[in-house]
Design an enzyme around this catalytic site. Structure first.
Site, PDB file in Angstrom:
ATOM      1  N   HIS A  85      -5.201   2.018   7.041  1.00 54.69           N
ATOM      2  CA  HIS A  85      -3.207   2.388   7.326  1.00 54.69           C
ATOM      3  C   HIS A  85      -3.102   3.838   6.407  1.00 54.69           C
ATOM      4  CE1 HIS A  85       0.966   1.906   7.975  1.00 54.69           C
ATOM      5  NE2 HIS A  85       0.650   2.567   6.519  1.00 54.69           N
ATOM      6  N   GLU A  86      -3.549   3.162   5.086  1.00 59.31           N
ATOM      7  CA  GLU A  86      -3.493   4.274   4.239  1.00 59.31           C
ATOM      8  C   GLU A  86      -4.541   5.522   3.507  1.00 59.31           C
ATOM      9  OE1 GLU A  86      -1.240   3.744   2.092  1.00 59.31           O
ATOM     10  OE2 GLU A  86      -0.615   2.008   2.720  1.00 59.31           O
ATOM     11  N   GLY A 134       0.779  -1.070   0.147  1.00 62.69           N
ATOM     12  CA  GLY A 134      -0.142  -0.167   0.015  1.00 62.69           C
ATOM     13  C   GLY A 134       0.821   1.048   0.182  1.00 62.69           C
ATOM     14  N   HIS A 144      -2.730   7.888   6.658  1.00 56.03           N
ATOM     15  CA  HIS A 144      -1.501   9.291   5.570  1.00 56.03           C
ATOM     16  C   HIS A 144      -2.102  10.687   5.138  1.00 56.03           C
ATOM     17  CE1 HIS A 144       1.532   6.848   5.848  1.00 56.03           C
ATOM     18  NE2 HIS A 144       1.411   5.524   5.712  1.00 56.03           N
ATOM     19  N   CYS A 184       5.006   0.131   7.660  1.00 56.32           N
ATOM     20  CA  CYS A 184       5.187   1.017   6.195  1.00 56.32           C
ATOM     21  C   CYS A 184       6.328   1.637   5.760  1.00 56.32           C
ATOM     22  CB  CYS A 184       4.776   2.692   7.342  1.00 56.32           C
ATOM     23  SG  CYS A 184       4.530   3.696   6.643  1.00 56.32           S
ATOM     24  N   LEU A 185       6.299   1.653   4.411  1.00 53.34           N
ATOM     25  CA  LEU A 185       7.154   2.066   3.625  1.00 53.34           C
ATOM     26  C   LEU A 185       7.689   3.351   4.376  1.00 53.34           C
ATOM     27  CD1 LEU A 185       5.974   1.189  -0.110  1.00 53.34           C
ATOM     28  CD2 LEU A 185       7.825  -0.151   1.524  1.00 53.34           C
ATOM     29  N   GLN A 229       2.588   9.799   1.123  1.00 56.29           N
ATOM     30  CA  GLN A 229       3.836   9.198   1.181  1.00 56.29           C
ATOM     31  C   GLN A 229       5.506   9.831  -0.293  1.00 56.29           C
ATOM     32  OE1 GLN A 229       2.340   5.459   1.936  1.00 56.29           O
ATOM     33  NE2 GLN A 229       4.200   5.409   3.356  1.00 56.29           N
TER      34      GLN A 229
HETATM   35  C1  QAP Z   1       0.696  -1.029   4.801  1.00 50.89           C
HETATM   36  O1  QAP Z   1       2.506  -1.135   4.211  1.00 50.89           O
HETATM   37  C2  QAP Z   1       0.267  -1.675   5.376  1.00 50.89           C
HETATM   38  O2  QAP Z   1       9.886  -1.468   6.379  1.00 50.89           O
HETATM   39  C3  QAP Z   1       1.294  -0.836   4.174  1.00 50.89           C
HETATM   40  O3  QAP Z   1      11.225  -2.987   5.298  1.00 50.89           O
HETATM   41  C4  QAP Z   1       1.100  -2.358   6.333  1.00 50.89           C
HETATM   42  O4  QAP Z   1       3.987  -1.654   2.450  1.00 50.89           O
HETATM   43  C5  QAP Z   1      -1.005  -2.680   4.942  1.00 50.89           C
HETATM   44  C6  QAP Z   1       7.522  -2.183   4.438  1.00 50.89           C
HETATM   45  C7  QAP Z   1       0.185  -3.405   7.416  1.00 50.89           C
HETATM   46  C8  QAP Z   1      -1.677  -3.747   5.502  1.00 50.89           C
HETATM   47  C9  QAP Z   1      -1.343  -4.094   6.893  1.00 50.89           C
HETATM   48  C10 QAP Z   1       7.860  -1.661   4.756  1.00 50.89           C
HETATM   49  C11 QAP Z   1       8.314  -2.517   3.391  1.00 50.89           C
HETATM   50  C12 QAP Z   1       6.042  -1.994   3.669  1.00 50.89           C
HETATM   51  C13 QAP Z   1       9.116  -2.385   5.505  1.00 50.89           C
HETATM   52  C14 QAP Z   1       3.861  -1.259   3.362  1.00 50.89           C
HETATM   53  C15 QAP Z   1       9.906  -2.171   4.810  1.00 50.89           C
HETATM   54  C16 QAP Z   1       9.646  -2.446   3.463  1.00 50.89           C
HETATM   55  C17 QAP Z   1       4.788  -1.902   4.114  1.00 50.89           C
HETATM   56 CO    CO Z   2       2.289   3.461   5.848  1.00 52.61          CO
END
Ligand code: QAP
Ligand code: CO
Length: 173
Positions: free
Chosen positions: A135-136, A45, A139, A93-94, A50
């Site tokens: 979550h998104e 996501g 933001h 989270c990215l 972001q």
């Molecule tokens: C949000 O999160 C989310 O730490 C999206 O090193 C979170 O795409 C949706 C990511 C939980 C559903 C459940 C995080 C990639 C990606 C990192 C992400 C990383 C590399 C997170």
């Molecule tokens: Co995020």
């Protein structure tokens, strides 16, 4: 080329995203670039703030391995209703790379939005998709998942490990 992803501490992540008044080709182009950015960073996501764009748009793909899967593009999304039950899920989270922590949120939601052609849609979600949408959408209001963690000691420790500061967290009331 992928867009730059801003990280915790960057002001742009705290802005209130603006509604998109007209869904046109430039919006579809932005969605495409956000998807490329999300896929190339192994995310599921990504919200426009972001990538430093203060517009109400998010992209989600909970199953990027599945080629037949169609990514979700949500424009001007609003959550219409929440399920009664809460559940806990380990979020990342990215914009806070490395940090993963348990967050409690409602299990199910109903969300209204416009798709990339400006068509109004509603969607009922639970499980991982519901989690990703909530979550998104945070933001778009300048809220980060770490703001929702109550255990400040555990949070501080986890943030430090990955070079982030608790000073950049705005506890959610
Ligand atoms: C949000 O999160 C989310 O730490 C999206 O090193 C979170 O795409 C949706 C990511 C939980 C559903 C459940 C995080 C990639 C990606 C990192 C992400 C990383 C590399 C997170
Ligand atoms: Co995020």
């Amino acid at each position: 080329p992928p867009l730059d992803i801003h990280t915790l501490g960057d002001r742009v992540l705290r802005t209130n995203a603006k509604r998109i008044s007209k869904v046109d080709e430039s919006i579809r182009q932005l969605a495409k670039e956000m998807l490329q950015t999300m896929y190339s960073s192994d995310g599921i996501g990504l919200a426009a703030p972001q990538v430093a764009i203060a517009k109400q748009m998010v992209v989600i793909d909970c199953d990027p391995e599945e080629p037949a899967n169609v990514p979700l593009i949500l424009i001007n999304p609003t959550i219409k209703s929440y399920g009664r039950e809460l559940c806990t899920y380990q979020e990342g989270c990215l914009s806070v790379p490395g940090v993963y922590m348990d967050v409690q949120r409602p299990d199910a939601i109903q969300v209204s939005y416009k798709d990339e052609y400006g068509r109004p849609k509603t969607l009922k979600a639970d499980g991982l998709l519901s989690r990703a949408i909530q979550h998104e959408l945070d933001h778009l209001q300048g809220v980060m998942f770490v703001d929702r963690i109550e255990n400040a000691i555990a949070l501080n420790e986890e943030l430090q490990k990955f070079g982030f500061s608790i000073q950049d967290v705005k506890p959610y009331s």
